[in-house]
Design a protein around this motif. Structure first.
Motif, short mmCIF file in Angstrom:
data_model
loop_
_atom_site.label_atom_id
_atom_site.label_comp_id
_atom_site.label_asym_id
_atom_site.label_seq_id
_atom_site.Cartn_x
_atom_site.Cartn_y
_atom_site.Cartn_z
N ALA A 5 78.54 17.99 98.29
CA ALA A 5 78.34 18.72 97.27
C ALA A 5 78.80 17.10 96.63
CB ALA A 5 78.22 19.85 97.16
N VAL A 56 74.01 17.72 98.22
CA VAL A 56 73.57 18.28 96.96
C VAL A 56 74.81 17.82 95.32
CG1 VAL A 56 73.66 20.58 95.57
CG2 VAL A 56 72.63 20.41 97.67
N GLU A 94 74.75 22.88 87.45
CA GLU A 94 75.87 22.87 87.35
C GLU A 94 76.91 22.83 86.35
OE1 GLU A 94 78.21 19.33 85.81
OE2 GLU A 94 78.47 19.14 87.82
N ALA A 125 82.88 20.65 92.83
CA ALA A 125 82.14 20.48 93.73
C ALA A 125 81.99 21.30 94.42
CB ALA A 125 82.50 19.32 94.65
N LEU A 129 78.66 23.53 95.93
CA LEU A 129 77.87 23.98 96.96
C LEU A 129 77.45 25.23 97.08
CD1 LEU A 129 76.97 22.48 99.36
CD2 LEU A 129 78.64 22.17 99.92
#
Length: 137
Positions: A5, A56, A94, A125, A129
């Motif tokens: 990620a 991702v 996010e 991150a 993830l």
């Protein structure tokens, strides 16, 4: 297959990876941003070294779910990555990953203020993830 990620910012990219089973995310590193081509080379190197099968990338959508300037920048970066990598790249909302990461760090890790921001990037991150892994397993 490991999944990586990315939390892409203007100055840094937080990086996290999954375990080989794709169940648990952990922080990996922070890449300092210089120029996009160098960033992509560093991501490509990590993909190869760690046998990454999917990436991702967190997209910072606005509170109403729309795309602002930063989301457009990250989508442009994703488009660049897709031209250089031969593995799937997915994006994920996010909006709250940085806040979640900051709260986690505040509760569980005592860091000097200077180091805190660096840890936020890779933790964000990892949050992105882990959310992805939880939704897709």
């Amino acid at each position: 297959m490991r999944i990586m990620a990315l939390d892409v910012g203007d100055r840094r990219i937080g990086v996290a990876i999954s375990d080989p089973m794709g169940l648990v995310a952990r922080r990996l590193t922070i890449l300092e941003r210089d120029i996009d081509s160098q960033d992509v080379l560093e991501v490509m190197k990590l993909v190869e070294e760690l046998n990454i099968g999917k990436i991702v990338v967190g997209i910072p959508l606005s509170q109403d779910g729309g795309e602002g300037q930063q989301a457009r920048k990250v989508n442009d970066y994703c488009a660049l990555l897709r031209t250089r990598l031969n593995i799937p790249l997915e994006t994920m909302d996010e909006r709250y990953s940085t806040l979640t990461a900051q709260e986690y760090l505040k509760q569980n890790i005592r860091l000097a203020k200077r180091k805190k921001k660096q840890r936020d990037d890779s933790m964000a991150a990892a949050v992105i993830l882990q959310d992805f892994l939880d939704e897709n397993t």
